[in-house]
Design a protein around this motif. Structure first.
Motif, PDB file in Angstrom:
ATOM      1  N   GLY A 118      -3.606   7.771   5.224  1.00 27.90           N
ATOM      2  CA  GLY A 118      -4.485   6.442   4.536  1.00 27.90           C
ATOM      3  C   GLY A 118      -3.303   6.036   3.396  1.00 27.90           C
ATOM      4  N   ASN A 119      -3.868   5.055   2.451  1.00 26.48           N
ATOM      5  CA  ASN A 119      -2.511   4.197   1.280  1.00 26.48           C
ATOM      6  C   ASN A 119      -3.075   4.978  -0.114  1.00 26.48           C
ATOM      7  OD1 ASN A 119      -4.293   3.268   0.069  1.00 26.48           O
ATOM      8  ND2 ASN A 119      -5.429   1.253   1.185  1.00 26.48           N
ATOM      9  N   ALA A 120      -1.452   4.507  -0.953  1.00 21.80           N
ATOM     10  CA  ALA A 120      -1.774   5.402  -1.992  1.00 21.80           C
ATOM     11  C   ALA A 120      -3.001   4.936  -2.592  1.00 21.80           C
ATOM     12  CB  ALA A 120      -0.465   5.038  -2.971  1.00 21.80           C
ATOM     13  N   VAL A 121      -3.588   4.452  -3.109  1.00 19.64           N
ATOM     14  CA  VAL A 121      -4.686   4.033  -3.818  1.00 19.64           C
ATOM     15  C   VAL A 121      -6.019   4.856  -3.253  1.00 19.64           C
ATOM     16  CG1 VAL A 121      -6.341   1.914  -4.753  1.00 19.64           C
ATOM     17  CG2 VAL A 121      -3.838   1.672  -3.978  1.00 19.64           C
ATOM     18  N   GLN A 122      -5.945   4.947  -2.286  1.00 25.05           N
ATOM     19  CA  GLN A 122      -7.251   5.226  -0.924  1.00 25.05           C
ATOM     20  C   GLN A 122      -6.382   7.052  -1.727  1.00 25.05           C
ATOM     21  OE1 GLN A 122      -6.576   4.105   2.977  1.00 25.05           O
ATOM     22  NE2 GLN A 122      -8.027   2.910   2.762  1.00 25.05           N
ATOM     23  N   MET A 123      -5.134   7.200  -1.370  1.00 30.25           N
ATOM     24  CA  MET A 123      -5.129   9.008  -2.162  1.00 30.25           C
ATOM     25  C   MET A 123      -5.396   9.045  -3.421  1.00 30.25           C
ATOM     26  SD  MET A 123      -1.729  10.682  -1.981  1.00 30.25           S
ATOM     27  CE  MET A 123      -0.515   9.860  -2.496  1.00 30.25           C
ATOM     28  N   ILE A 148       1.874  12.784  -1.637  1.00 31.06           N
ATOM     29  CA  ILE A 148       2.235  11.709  -0.340  1.00 31.06           C
ATOM     30  C   ILE A 148       0.889  10.571   0.410  1.00 31.06           C
ATOM     31  CG2 ILE A 148       3.481  11.239   1.094  1.00 31.06           C
ATOM     32  CD1 ILE A 148       5.531  13.900   0.119  1.00 31.06           C
ATOM     33  N   ALA A 149       1.297   9.444   0.858  1.00 30.90           N
ATOM     34  CA  ALA A 149       0.223   9.524   1.669  1.00 30.90           C
ATOM     35  C   ALA A 149       0.717   9.217   2.664  1.00 30.90           C
ATOM     36  CB  ALA A 149      -0.823   8.028   1.147  1.00 30.90           C
ATOM     37  N   THR A 150       0.189   8.235   3.687  1.00 33.38           N
ATOM     38  CA  THR A 150       0.781   7.573   5.321  1.00 33.38           C
ATOM     39  C   THR A 150       0.160   7.288   5.993  1.00 33.38           C
ATOM     40  OG1 THR A 150       1.848   9.408   6.690  1.00 33.38           O
ATOM     41  CG2 THR A 150       3.091   9.114   5.172  1.00 33.38           C
ATOM     42  N   ASP A 151       0.403   5.770   6.393  1.00 29.00           N
ATOM     43  CA  ASP A 151      -0.825   5.109   7.311  1.00 29.00           C
ATOM     44  C   ASP A 151      -1.668   5.939   8.606  1.00 29.00           C
ATOM     45  OD1 ASP A 151      -0.529   3.497   5.215  1.00 29.00           O
ATOM     46  OD2 ASP A 151       0.759   2.043   5.909  1.00 29.00           O
ATOM     47  N   ASN A 152       0.303   6.545   9.027  1.00 26.86           N
ATOM     48  CA  ASN A 152      -0.249   7.144  10.760  1.00 26.86           C
ATOM     49  C   ASN A 152      -0.558   8.508  10.048  1.00 26.86           C
ATOM     50  OD1 ASN A 152       1.524   8.316   9.638  1.00 26.86           O
ATOM     51  ND2 ASN A 152       3.464   7.957  10.900  1.00 26.86           N
ATOM     52  N   GLY A 153      -0.871   9.664   9.102  1.00 21.41           N
ATOM     53  CA  GLY A 153      -1.052  10.576   9.152  1.00 21.41           C
ATOM     54  C   GLY A 153      -0.708  11.660   9.307  1.00 21.41           C
ATOM     55  N   ILE A 154       0.622  11.207   9.669  1.00 21.30           N
ATOM     56  CA  ILE A 154       1.758  11.938   9.746  1.00 21.30           C
ATOM     57  C   ILE A 154       2.472  13.129   8.404  1.00 21.30           C
ATOM     58  CG2 ILE A 154       4.035  12.753  11.213  1.00 21.30           C
ATOM     59  CD1 ILE A 154       3.523  10.347  13.125  1.00 21.30           C
ATOM     60  N   THR A 155       2.721  13.092   7.587  1.00 23.14           N
ATOM     61  CA  THR A 155       2.771  13.554   6.394  1.00 23.14           C
ATOM     62  C   THR A 155       1.970  13.058   5.844  1.00 23.14           C
ATOM     63  OG1 THR A 155       4.838  13.085   6.886  1.00 23.14           O
ATOM     64  CG2 THR A 155       4.893  13.607   4.644  1.00 23.14           C
ATOM     65  N   PHE A 164       3.322   5.360   1.948  1.00 23.60           N
ATOM     66  CA  PHE A 164       4.646   4.899   3.051  1.00 23.60           C
ATOM     67  C   PHE A 164       3.991   4.154   4.438  1.00 23.60           C
ATOM     68  CE2 PHE A 164       6.373   7.628   0.545  1.00 23.60           C
ATOM     69  CZ  PHE A 164       7.591   6.894  -0.034  1.00 23.60           C
ATOM     70  N   GLN A 165       4.282   3.438   4.556  1.00 25.80           N
ATOM     71  CA  GLN A 165       3.697   3.631   6.047  1.00 25.80           C
ATOM     72  C   GLN A 165       4.480   4.105   7.276  1.00 25.80           C
ATOM     73  OE1 GLN A 165       5.666   0.252   8.112  1.00 25.80           O
ATOM     74  NE2 GLN A 165       4.046  -1.445   7.039  1.00 25.80           N
ATOM     75  N   ALA A 166       5.381   5.087   8.089  1.00 29.67           N
ATOM     76  CA  ALA A 166       4.876   6.393   8.306  1.00 29.67           C
ATOM     77  C   ALA A 166       6.128   7.143   7.835  1.00 29.67           C
ATOM     78  CB  ALA A 166       5.706   5.428   9.524  1.00 29.67           C
ATOM     79  N   GLU A 167       7.471   6.984   7.225  1.00 25.82           N
ATOM     80  CA  GLU A 167       8.636   7.329   6.901  1.00 25.82           C
ATOM     81  C   GLU A 167       8.497   7.588   5.528  1.00 25.82           C
ATOM     82  OE1 GLU A 167      12.954   9.294   8.594  1.00 25.82           O
ATOM     83  OE2 GLU A 167      12.150   7.203   8.767  1.00 25.82           O
ATOM     84  N   PRO A 168       8.475   9.120   4.675  1.00 25.47           N
ATOM     85  CA  PRO A 168       8.498   8.684   3.279  1.00 25.47           C
ATOM     86  C   PRO A 168      10.066   8.925   2.539  1.00 25.47           C
ATOM     87  CG  PRO A 168       7.096  10.817   4.042  1.00 25.47           C
ATOM     88  CD  PRO A 168       7.636  10.733   5.130  1.00 25.47           C
TER      89      PRO A 168
END
Length: 269
Positions: free
Chosen positions: A177-182, A166-173, A147-151
């Protein structure tokens, strides 16, 4: 054959910023396959084309859609209230192949098999029904969602998945990073991958799976006009094996897809 039904809104709630979840009562919807979509016909006559939206979940009496408010059409959709009538098509497109070789799937028996569902942003909703279907077939289902920010829809996925990453672009949750990087960072692997999300994500996942010789199904998104192949407005290039050898053909995302195998898709353009 496509039909247009009149259902009733059972709920239409904002579950994240500008993300809405709508459940529609429509007992005559018929069989729904994970990865299919419906056309929503709004009351505003200035909006000539319907809004195609993926099916998030379904039962015998209703379907659930999840959508992002991005323009006039979805802004109007967000205003629908409980018990209000809404016009919706029966399921369109070809969903994920999960029935073995008879329908093109690569797995005949899912018992003991691991499936990873990779969703990005508004591509996460179709993963819910897919997770349910795969769990029913005995698969070990893992979700890797970005997600960009909020799952959102995490609780729904947890009902059917062994693990939800779960992956988030801002790293708060979760993972930053993104899903493929994860998936790469955590070395998540499976007997088959299923995915829906931004094209750049689908391409990256397809290339990763091809390197590892793992089947990967991708749900493509293109601007659609009619939603059932008449207008030829949502084509993509697909590799097709013919008697003359491998050829590249134009396929309608709405009619022949939206789900294809990643190895079939021409990603270069």
């Amino acid at each position: 054959m496509k039909k247009i039904l009149t259902g009733k809104v059972m709920c239409n709630d904002e579950i994240a910023k500008k993300i809405y979840k709508m459940q529609i009562s429509c007992p005559d919807m018929g069989t729904v396959k994970a990865g299919q979509f419906v056309n929503i016909y709004l009351n505003d006559k200035s909006l000539l084309l319907p809004r195609p939206i993926s099916i998030c979940d379904a039962d015998d009496n209703s379907i659930t859609i999840v959508y992002r408010v991005v323009g006039k059409g979805t802004s109007i959709l967000a205003e629908y209230k409980f018990s209000e009538p809404i016009r919706v098509s029966t399921p369109l497109g070809n969903g994920y192949f999960i029935e073995g070789t008879e329908s093109g799937g690569r797995i005949d028996d899912y018992r003991g098999k691991r499936a990873i569902l990779a969703g990005g942003g508004i591509g996460v909703p179709p993963m819910v029904l897919l997770a349910k279907n795969l769990q029913e077939k005995g698969a070990e289902v893992i979700a890797a969602v970005g997600f960009q920010a909020e799952p959102f829809l995490i609780e729904e996925l947890e009902k059917y998945c062994w693990e939800v990453h779960i992956a988030t672009d801002n790293g708060i949750t979760g993972f930053h990073g993104n899903a493929v990087q994860m998936i790469e960072e955590k070395n998540l692997t499976a007997d088959e991958f299923y995915s829906c999300g931004p094209k750049v994500m689908l391409r990256a996942l397809s290339e990763l799976c091809m390197k590892k010789d793992i089947p990967c199904q991708v749900s493509l998104e293109e601007r659609m006009g009619c939603g059932y192949g008449a207008c030829v407005g949502c084509t993509c290039k697909i590799k097709v094996q013919t008697e003359r050898g491998m050829e590249i053909q134009q396929k309608g995302v709405c009619k022949h897809g939206p789900v294809f195998f990643g190895e079939e898709v021409v990603w270069d353009e």
